[in-house]
Design an enzyme around this catalytic site. Structure first.
Site, short mmCIF file in Angstrom:
data_model
loop_
_atom_site.label_atom_id
_atom_site.label_comp_id
_atom_site.label_asym_id
_atom_site.label_seq_id
_atom_site.Cartn_x
_atom_site.Cartn_y
_atom_site.Cartn_z
N ASP A 39 -58.01 -23.13 33.96
CA ASP A 39 -57.46 -21.38 33.90
C ASP A 39 -56.77 -22.04 32.79
OD1 ASP A 39 -57.55 -21.46 36.35
OD2 ASP A 39 -55.59 -21.58 36.73
N TRP A 63 -62.06 -31.84 37.91
CA TRP A 63 -60.55 -31.59 37.85
C TRP A 63 -59.81 -32.95 38.45
CZ3 TRP A 63 -56.74 -31.59 41.83
CH2 TRP A 63 -55.81 -30.66 42.09
N ASP A 167 -48.47 -21.21 38.90
CA ASP A 167 -48.23 -20.45 38.02
C ASP A 167 -47.68 -19.07 37.78
OD1 ASP A 167 -50.63 -21.43 39.32
OD2 ASP A 167 -51.89 -20.21 39.96
N TRP A 305 -64.06 -20.64 41.06
CA TRP A 305 -64.76 -22.41 41.93
C TRP A 305 -65.69 -22.86 42.93
CZ3 TRP A 305 -61.55 -26.20 40.89
CH2 TRP A 305 -59.97 -25.88 40.39
#
Ligand code: FRU
Length: 491
Positions: A39, A63, A167, A305
């Site tokens: 992101d 990741w 977030d 994803w």
């Protein structure tokens, strides 16, 4: 206090990032200095530059414990890497610094992000405890706030899950006070957006649930962003685990925009319309910022994803940002156009007017992998309902395509023949909502991506592609007589 974890990451990225050849990256799309990117974070303007941070794991193209990578730009297209800004190095963020945002407070750059810590259960499985924290800096180096975390489970409303709480997107209201929204999962398995308020950006309290998922849009809602444009309230977010609905919403993860009414006093939001932000394969977790000249600009992770297997073989980096897009609201619809700065990169103009196509055709000088192509095409016979196709990144046995069926107005982006050996999603379609007979779009190609802006930006489609750069052909085909106008610029 200097963090060894951060210093180590900075040394590593400097050494390894420097080894990556420029031609292996997009020319005007940001990719990580080295390793993994997801992101966009902290997209903001500070001290005369645009700042863009990103979810980052420098050590592998996978990741991992999240850091924040950092880059700055003057034109939103050419990015200069700065050293990584955050590393997971505190008791409250030991397993990752997840997504967040940035704002200027008292001339300092303030980052607000989600610190995560693994909590193990008896069966050996773990969950990430998620809390919001702050770091303050000068545009290069950031110090974590001694009273972190600033928003934790203690203030969560009844029924909120503290392990899916992340977030934060911050903004300042006209009265000087601050607000931030976060994504959250309710214990019933549906997402919600939580709104918090603060007088000083450091001490936060819960204000209200901004919106609850009624089950229509997936499960968890990630990466919310809430802002006003004119009189409308706009909520952008990224639902997970979506079930496709007709032509509008794809399966899996995608970015959603809700437009509605907002009450400035109470911060209540009542959505009226919903729309898919991007109909291509690769666009997720977008974040917006307001420029000094008043433009609302959005940038997204040009990945998904569900498609992360589509990548360069033996690449030293993974993940790219989309083009920054200027937003506009017209008739309760979000329009997106490439930032106007892109016009200054245009060169080698080629204009072709009233080109008649029937069957296959190539045009002189129309080729390249860094190209801005403006196309308008219509069936020669007004009643015609043929098929049009534009192929690009074309080489021997290789191509990507954008095809349009005038009979059902479906536009399809396809990279099955881009050279990928993976069975990921390689094609997506959308129905063009347009009153006119003609199809009008702008296609922006950078070395490893393609983005389509239809009409005035009513719809967009984005994807990455990793075809060898020698495949730079562009060609057209149609099964009926069609007329086409075309402008092409190298970028
Ligand atoms: C979205 C997301 C965020 C989270 C981050 C972790 O892609 O899952 O919700 O903060 O990625 O890297």
């Amino acid at each position: 206090m200097e963090s060894r974890v951060l210093l180590h990451a900075r040394e590593y990225e400097m050494r390894e990032g420097g080894k990556i050849d420029k031609l292996q990256r997009g020319a005007f799309h940001l990719s990580p200095l080295v390793g993994w990117m997801n992101d966009p974070n902290g997209f903001s303007c500070y001290d005369g530059s645009y700042h863009l941070f990103y979810q980052y794991y420098p050590y592998k193209c996978e990741w991992g414990p999240m850091h924040w990578g950092h880059a700055i730009s003057r034109d939103l297209l050419h990015w200069e890497y700065l050293p990584a800004a955050l590393a997971p190095d505190q008791p409250y963020d030991l397993d990752g610094c997840f997504s967040g945002s940035a704002i200027t407070v008292d001339s300092k750059h303030l980052l607000i992000y989600t610190g995560v810590v693994k909590e193990y259960e008896e069966n050996g499985k773990f969950k990430y405890r998620q809390r919001q924290s702050i770091a303050i800096g000068d545009g290069r180096d950031y110090l974590k706030y001694e009273k972190n975390p600033v928003i934790d489970e203690k203030v969560l409303p009844e029924g909120a899950n503290p392990y899916e709480f992340r977030d934060p997107k911050i903004w300042q209201k006209e009265d000087g006070s601050f607000r931030c929204v976060t994504g959250n999962l309710k214990k019933d398995g549906k997402g919600q957006i939580l709104l918090f308020e603060s007088e000083n950006a450091f001490d936060w309290k819960f204000e209200r649930v901004l919106l609850e998922n009624n089950g229509q849009f997936g499960k968890m809602w990630e990466c919310p962003d809430f802002f006003k444009m004119g009189d409308s309230g706009v909520l952008i977010m990224s639902p997970q685990d979506m079930k496709a609905q007709g032509d509008e919403y794809p399966n899996g993860n995608f970015a959603l925009c809700l437009i509605g009414e907002v009450n400035d006093e109470t911060d209540e939001f009542v959505p009226k319309t919903s729309q898919t932000i991007d109909y291509g394969m690769d666009f997720y977790a977008p974040q917006t910022m307001l420029t000094e000249d008043g433009r609302r600009i959005m940038i997204g992770w040009m990945q998904n994803w569900d498609t992360i297997q589509v990548r360069q073989e033996n690449g030293k980096w993974f993940g790219q940002m989309s083009l920054p897009r200027e937003l506009e609201i017209r008739n309760n619809r979000l329009l997106q156009r490439p930032v106007r700065e892109l016009l200054t990169m245009r060169h080698n103009e080629v204009i072709c007017k009233n080109v008649c196509i029937f069957g296959k055709c190539c045009l002189d000088q129309i080729k390249g992998r860094c190209v801005d192509l403006v196309v308008e095409v219509a069936c020669a016979d007004k009643e015609g309902n043929g098929k049009f196709e534009l192929r690009f990144a074309q080489g021997i046995g290789l191509f990507c395509s954008l095809s349009y069926d005038f009979s059902d107005r479906k536009l399809t982006m396809d990279r099955r023949f881009s050279g990928s050996r993976r069975a990921a999603v390689h094609s997506q379609s959308c129905r063009i909502e347009n009153e006119n007979e003609a199809l009008r779009f702008r296609l922006i190609l950078d070395r490893y991506s393609a983005e389509v802006f239809v009409g005035d930006g009513e719809q967009t489609m984005s994807m990455v592609l990793f075809t060898d750069l020698s495949a730079d052909g562009i060609s057209f085909r149609s099964d009926q007589k069609m007329m086409m106008n075309l402008e092409k610029y190298d970028l």
